[in-house]
Design a protein around this motif. Structure first.
Motif, PDB file in Angstrom:
ATOM      1  N   ARG A   1      -8.437 -32.094 -17.289  1.00 43.16           N
ATOM      2  CA  ARG A   1      -9.753 -31.458 -17.310  1.00 43.16           C
ATOM      3  C   ARG A   1     -10.858 -32.490 -17.423  1.00 43.16           C
ATOM      4  N   ASP A   2     -11.932 -32.292 -16.666  1.00 42.62           N
ATOM      5  CA  ASP A   2     -13.140 -33.096 -16.822  1.00 42.62           C
ATOM      6  C   ASP A   2     -13.884 -32.611 -18.065  1.00 42.62           C
ATOM      7  N   VAL A   3     -14.211 -33.532 -18.947  1.00 39.13           N
ATOM      8  CA  VAL A   3     -14.900 -33.155 -20.181  1.00 39.13           C
ATOM      9  C   VAL A   3     -16.213 -33.899 -20.372  1.00 39.13           C
ATOM     10  N   GLY A   4     -16.417 -35.024 -19.661  1.00 35.20           N
ATOM     11  CA  GLY A   4     -17.617 -35.816 -19.848  1.00 35.20           C
ATOM     12  C   GLY A   4     -18.767 -35.336 -18.984  1.00 35.20           C
ATOM     13  N   LEU A   5     -19.914 -35.096 -19.616  1.00 38.77           N
ATOM     14  CA  LEU A   5     -21.114 -34.744 -18.871  1.00 38.77           C
ATOM     15  C   LEU A   5     -21.756 -36.007 -18.299  1.00 38.77           C
ATOM     16  N   PRO A   6     -22.439 -35.923 -17.188  1.00 46.70           N
ATOM     17  CA  PRO A   6     -23.147 -37.102 -16.663  1.00 46.70           C
ATOM     18  C   PRO A   6     -24.177 -37.608 -17.668  1.00 46.70           C
ATOM     19  N   THR A   7     -24.462 -38.891 -17.620  1.00 51.51           N
ATOM     20  CA  THR A   7     -25.469 -39.462 -18.518  1.00 51.51           C
ATOM     21  C   THR A   7     -26.867 -39.042 -18.090  1.00 51.51           C
ATOM     22  N   ALA A   8     -27.766 -38.893 -19.091  1.00 53.65           N
ATOM     23  CA  ALA A   8     -29.123 -38.434 -18.792  1.00 53.65           C
ATOM     24  C   ALA A   8     -29.871 -39.440 -17.927  1.00 53.65           C
ATOM     25  N   ILE A   9     -29.678 -40.726 -18.189  1.00 54.64           N
ATOM     26  CA  ILE A   9     -30.244 -41.772 -17.323  1.00 54.64           C
ATOM     27  C   ILE A   9     -29.133 -42.215 -16.381  1.00 54.64           C
ATOM     28  N   SER A  10     -29.364 -42.050 -15.117  1.00 56.12           N
ATOM     29  CA  SER A  10     -28.341 -42.325 -14.117  1.00 56.12           C
ATOM     30  C   SER A  10     -27.864 -43.771 -14.194  1.00 56.12           C
ATOM     31  N   PRO A  11     -26.566 -44.025 -14.043  1.00 61.98           N
ATOM     32  CA  PRO A  11     -26.071 -45.415 -14.015  1.00 61.98           C
ATOM     33  C   PRO A  11     -26.730 -46.257 -12.929  1.00 61.98           C
ATOM     34  N   GLN A  12     -27.254 -45.633 -11.897  1.00 65.53           N
ATOM     35  CA  GLN A  12     -27.945 -46.386 -10.847  1.00 65.53           C
ATOM     36  C   GLN A  12     -29.289 -46.947 -11.345  1.00 65.53           C
ATOM     37  N   ARG A  13     -29.729 -46.521 -12.535  1.00 69.47           N
ATOM     38  CA  ARG A  13     -30.983 -46.986 -13.114  1.00 69.47           C
ATOM     39  C   ARG A  13     -30.731 -47.883 -14.334  1.00 69.47           C
ATOM     40  N   TRP A  14     -29.467 -48.122 -14.663  1.00 69.40           N
ATOM     41  CA  TRP A  14     -29.159 -48.955 -15.832  1.00 69.40           C
ATOM     42  C   TRP A  14     -29.661 -50.387 -15.624  1.00 69.40           C
ATOM     43  N   ARG A  15     -29.927 -51.055 -16.739  1.00 70.77           N
ATOM     44  CA  ARG A  15     -30.393 -52.436 -16.713  1.00 70.77           C
ATOM     45  C   ARG A  15     -29.365 -53.343 -17.384  1.00 70.77           C
ATOM     46  N   ALA A  16     -29.222 -54.519 -16.858  1.00 76.46           N
ATOM     47  CA  ALA A  16     -28.220 -55.454 -17.365  1.00 76.46           C
ATOM     48  C   ALA A  16     -28.485 -55.769 -18.834  1.00 76.46           C
ATOM     49  N   GLY A  17     -27.424 -55.682 -19.633  1.00 79.97           N
ATOM     50  CA  GLY A  17     -27.512 -55.986 -21.048  1.00 79.97           C
ATOM     51  C   GLY A  17     -27.971 -54.829 -21.909  1.00 79.97           C
ATOM     52  N   PHE A  18     -28.545 -53.790 -21.323  1.00 81.42           N
ATOM     53  CA  PHE A  18     -28.992 -52.633 -22.099  1.00 81.42           C
ATOM     54  C   PHE A  18     -27.773 -51.844 -22.591  1.00 81.42           C
ATOM     55  N   LEU A  19     -27.971 -51.190 -23.734  1.00 81.69           N
ATOM     56  CA  LEU A  19     -26.939 -50.314 -24.280  1.00 81.69           C
ATOM     57  C   LEU A  19     -27.282 -48.861 -23.941  1.00 81.69           C
ATOM     58  N   TYR A  20     -26.239 -48.112 -23.581  1.00 84.24           N
ATOM     59  CA  TYR A  20     -26.398 -46.688 -23.278  1.00 84.24           C
ATOM     60  C   TYR A  20     -25.331 -45.904 -24.034  1.00 84.24           C
ATOM     61  N   ALA A  21     -25.641 -44.647 -24.321  1.00 83.85           N
ATOM     62  CA  ALA A  21     -24.698 -43.794 -25.058  1.00 83.85           C
ATOM     63  C   ALA A  21     -24.393 -42.558 -24.228  1.00 83.85           C
ATOM     64  N   ASP A  22     -23.120 -42.220 -24.188  1.00 86.31           N
ATOM     65  CA  ASP A  22     -22.680 -41.024 -23.464  1.00 86.31           C
ATOM     66  C   ASP A  22     -22.082 -40.051 -24.472  1.00 86.31           C
ATOM     67  N   PRO A  23     -22.848 -39.009 -24.884  1.00 88.28           N
ATOM     68  CA  PRO A  23     -22.297 -38.017 -25.815  1.00 88.28           C
ATOM     69  C   PRO A  23     -21.386 -37.039 -25.077  1.00 88.28           C
ATOM     70  N   VAL A  24     -20.166 -36.880 -25.576  1.00 88.30           N
ATOM     71  CA  VAL A  24     -19.170 -36.013 -24.930  1.00 88.30           C
ATOM     72  C   VAL A  24     -18.763 -34.921 -25.907  1.00 88.30           C
ATOM     73  N   PRO A  25     -19.225 -33.683 -25.714  1.00 89.54           N
ATOM     74  CA  PRO A  25     -18.765 -32.599 -26.583  1.00 89.54           C
ATOM     75  C   PRO A  25     -17.261 -32.396 -26.421  1.00 89.54           C
ATOM     76  N   ILE A  26     -16.573 -32.279 -27.545  1.00 89.46           N
ATOM     77  CA  ILE A  26     -15.119 -32.127 -27.531  1.00 89.46           C
ATOM     78  C   ILE A  26     -14.768 -30.696 -27.890  1.00 89.46           C
ATOM     79  N   ARG A  27     -14.185 -30.000 -26.941  1.00 86.72           N
ATOM     80  CA  ARG A  27     -13.681 -28.645 -27.162  1.00 86.72           C
ATOM     81  C   ARG A  27     -12.169 -28.711 -26.995  1.00 86.72           C
ATOM     82  N   LYS A  28     -11.540 -28.999 -28.092  1.00 87.69           N
ATOM     83  CA  LYS A  28     -10.135 -29.367 -28.058  1.00 87.69           C
ATOM     84  C   LYS A  28      -9.243 -28.212 -27.630  1.00 87.69           C
TER      85      LYS A  28
END
Length: 759
Positions: free
Chosen positions: A695-722
């Motif tokens: 099952r796919d459980v991860g939602l896409p990130t709010a800031i698209s990876p195509q807009r990420w900047r080198a060295g920046f930190l990003y967080a991907d919150p994944v709700p867990i419905r076990k």
């Protein structure tokens, strides 16, 4: 030549099978516990907001009820309109009884979330006592208790006890009708005739399967009373039985004619026939293959123990009907036939809706009554204590211990069923009744609904709301906006801001469309949700460009956990200068660093990026060290430079896995961070198979990876419905289309890394 019919059961002055006081009291105690438990399960979260999934249909019923009252119409209309909707907009796939019921509740109590669930909760609470009454009337008190207990442990009945749709009212009303039928045949009293006709009529106004059950009962009644010799099933009260048959048949015909006329007036008869042609599509495949493809859903809904008991119950009921020739043994079989028609004939519906076999729950309960009565009779016979008196009124009650022993033996496998029913109840609430959704991504819309409810009071009452397709609109979203006209799947505005409000979920919006909106409009962002338009911001302090807010979450207290939400945190929306800086910086807008010091891990993540953007390497390194110390390390690096640093895991009402990423730079056009899960082992003591679906459980990130900047930190919150069992979660950088997916470095060419394992 038929053998002599076995002697009828001894009855008391009420026409009920004789029973000892001990058996009656014990059975009533079991029924009271079963009823209280089921009512509590149905009422869980009843005052909470309506969210996504199959449960969102309850919000749809609320929308219809509000339209009926607002526009003074009798037909159901699923969407809000600016003017009186014409009959062409009526929904004509089902009878309208459930909509009229909800409209009556709303007329009395007003527009509230709880009213979208309340009719189902009340009817669910009444169902175990009705099952007891039927089992008690046909067999004995212990059998009635067995029926009530059997119904309240099934995963499917627990999971959909609060769903104000079709199955719950059909089962409750038709069981009332069957109880009236049983008591009418036992006593020949008019009041039971009226109860039977009323219950079946209300069931037929709830959904079509009630017509199948009523038709089956009428056919059986005609054969039993008028075609077969009286010695087969015994004599009947000719006048009363004929009155019941004619009244029930007339009610069924009148109800069917009413809806045919209403649907014809709306021009929807063709639509009705087309819908059921579509629902029954795919019936050319062998039934064995169809059932095999649904095996997990079937086991998850009933458990192998209940399935085996249900098969045995069908055999026992058929044998009793043939050998003992007691007409009421046909009732479980009639319910079985009704559930089978619903589940087998309308294949497309069963392939999409996991709750499609809900009616088997009522059959299982009625069959349980027959099984316990048969077990008690066998125990009585084995010990030569069976009681068969010649008088229907003067016989002493049978000894209680055989019936109580049979009931106790029955409760043991029900405990095994409940072992799977309890986690299924939570699993259902977490997923909106969708369970595994055959591997598709599931989002509860909890945060989205909080955003809509926060925004709605600031919108003018006549403001139209447009939703981008990425909002994945549901009836629950439309309901949350307070009765406004809502247009779904709308393209992003091009030039002028919308006259009303335009809402988008940036996680499901192309990066180029986000950039276009950020360049041309002022935006209020709440987490990943964007709002723009002339009507937005009446109560929101908003500057030029993007002004961001975030969700402050906390665990619900005990009372809120039960009454409001036990599967979502409590949310408060607050201004967020850190998120404002992040969004403005990524979309080329002037961004001032926050004046306050970062406190949360999320704020420290953005503060790290602020320091990096300002060229403050020492500050960035210090924050990076603080963040890394708080993470469960992963140290997984992909060949495109992306690094999964580590994770945090919060276990609560809605558990949350957060994956922290250090970007190597903008990702390829079709690459995104993805999280999948697999169940590798079924739960301890469970009889249900492990979920075979990845099952796919991860939602896409709010800031698209195509807009990420080198060295920046990003967080991907994944709700867990076990899911039940041991579930393993894996993260990867996945290519959406046909592009090459990044591979892990020094991991033997692997593309995904384990990020969480839950038992």
């Amino acid at each position: 030549m038929l053998p002599p019919r076995p002697a009828p059961r001894p009855t008391d002055l009420r026409g009920l099978p004789c029973a000892s006081r001990i058996e009656t009291r014990a059975a009533l105690a079991v029924t009271a516990i079963a009823t209280a438990w089921f009512a509590l399960a149905a009422a869980w979260e009843m005052f909470g907001p309506l969210l996504a999934g199959h449960y969102a249909s309850s919000a749809g019923v609320g929308i219809i009820a509000e339209n009926m009252l607002r526009w003074k119409i009798v037909g159901p209309v699923w969407e809000y309109t600016a003017s009186r909707p014409p009959p062409e907009m009526y929904y004509c796939h089902h009878p309208w009884g459930i909509f009229w019921t909800s409209a009556a509740f709303m007329k009395v109590f007003g527009r509230h979330d709880v009213l979208c669930r309340l009719p189902a909760v009340l009817l669910s609470a009444a169902t175990p006592p009705l099952l007891y009454a039927i089992g008690r009337s046909i067999y004995r008190p212990a059998a009635g208790a067995a029926a009530a207990a059997a119904f309240v442990v099934l995963p499917i009945t627990l999971s959909f006890a609060n769903l104000n749709a079709l199955e719950v009212p059909v089962m409750a009303w038709t069981l009332l009708g069957l109880w009236g039928y049983v008591r009418m045949t036992q006593t020949s009293r008019r009041r039971y005739l009226a109860v039977s006709a009323l219950g079946l009529a209300l069931g037929m106004n709830a959904d079509w399967p009630a017509f199948v059950l009523t038709g089956g009962l009428l056919v059986f009644g005609a054969i039993r009373a008028y075609l077969l010799p009286k010695r087969v099933f015994g004599p009947v009260h000719e006048r009363r039985y004929a009155q019941w048959w004619v009244l029930t048949a007339f009610t069924a015909a009148l109800t069917a004619a009413l809806y045919l006329a209403l649907f014809h007036h709306a021009g929807k008869l063709g639509d009705l026939l087309a819908s059921y042609g579509f629902r029954s599509s795919g019936n050319n495949e062998p039934l064995s293959e169809v059932l095999a493809s649904r095996r997990y859903w079937i086991e998850l809904s009933f458990t192998p123990v209940a399935i085996a008991a249900g098969k045995l119950g069908a055999i026992v009921c058929a044998a009793r009907l043939a050998l003992l020739r007691r007409e009421h043994d046909a009732l479980p079989l009639l319910y079985l036939a009704t559930a089978t028609v619903q589940y087998v004939v309308f294949r497309q519906g069963a392939d999409i809706h996991i709750f499609w076999p809900h009616y088997f729950g009522a059959y299982f309960a009625l069959a349980a009554a027959a099984l316990v009565d048969t077990g008690a009779a066998l125990l009585e016979r084995a010990t030569a204590t069976r009681h068969d008196g010649p008088s229907a009124t003067s016989a002493a009650p049978p000894p209680p211990w055989p019936a109580l022993a049979a009931l106790a033996l029955w409760l043991a496998p029900l405990a095994v069923v409940l072992r799977d029913g309890l986690p299924a109840l939570r699993y259902a609430r977490e997923t909106g009744g969708r369970f595994n959704e055959r591997g598709h991504l599931i989002d509860s819309d909890g945060a989205k609904t909080a955003f809509l409810r926060w925004l709605a009071p600031g919108l003018p009452a006549d403001a139209a709301v447009e939703l981008h397709e990425g909002m994945k609109a549901t009836w629950a979203q439309v309901w949350a906006l307070g009765g406004r006209v809502v247009r779904t799947s709308r393209p992003a505005p091009r030039q002028e801001p919308p006259r009303g409000a335009y809402l988008a979920d940036t996680r499901f919006m192309l990066d180029r469309d986000q950039a276009s909106l950020a360049r041309r409009f002022d935006i209020t962002a709440v987490g990943p949700f964007w709002a723009l338009g002339a009507a937005v911001g009446a109560d929101v302090a908003r500057a030029r460009g993007i002004e961001a807010f975030s969700f402050r979450e906390r665990e619900p207290g005990l009372l809120a956990w039960y009454l409001v939400s036990g599967t979502e945190p409590e949310r408060e929306i607050v201004p967020d200068p850190f998120l404002t800086w992040e969004l403005r910086a990524h979309f080329g807008q002037p961004a001032d660093p926050p004046a306050e010091a970062p406190e949360t891990l999320e704020q420290k993540r953005i503060a790290h990026n602020i320091a990096l953007a300002a060229g403050d390497g020492a500050r960035a390194a210090a924050l990076f060290a603080e963040i890394s110390a708080a993470l469960a390390p992963l140290g997984a690096r992909f060949d495109d430079g992306t690094e999964l640093l580590g994770t945090t895991f919060h276990e609560g009402a809605r558990s949350l896995l957060t994956i922290f990423v250090r970007a190597g730079g903008p990702a390829a056009d079709d690459v995104a961070l993805a999280v999948r899960s697999r169940v590798v082992e079924r739960a301890p003591l469970s009889t249900t198979m492990a979920d075979p679906v990845t099952r796919d459980v991860g939602l896409p990130t709010a800031i698209s990876p195509q807009r990420w900047r080198a060295g920046f930190l990003y967080a991907d919150p994944v709700p867990i419905r076990k899911r039940p069992g041991t579930e393993v979660f894996w993260a990867s950088m996945r290519a959406r289309e046909r592009g090459r997916a990044p591979r892990l470095v020094d991991r033997g060419g692997a593309s995904e890394v384990e990020v969480l394992r839950l038992r």
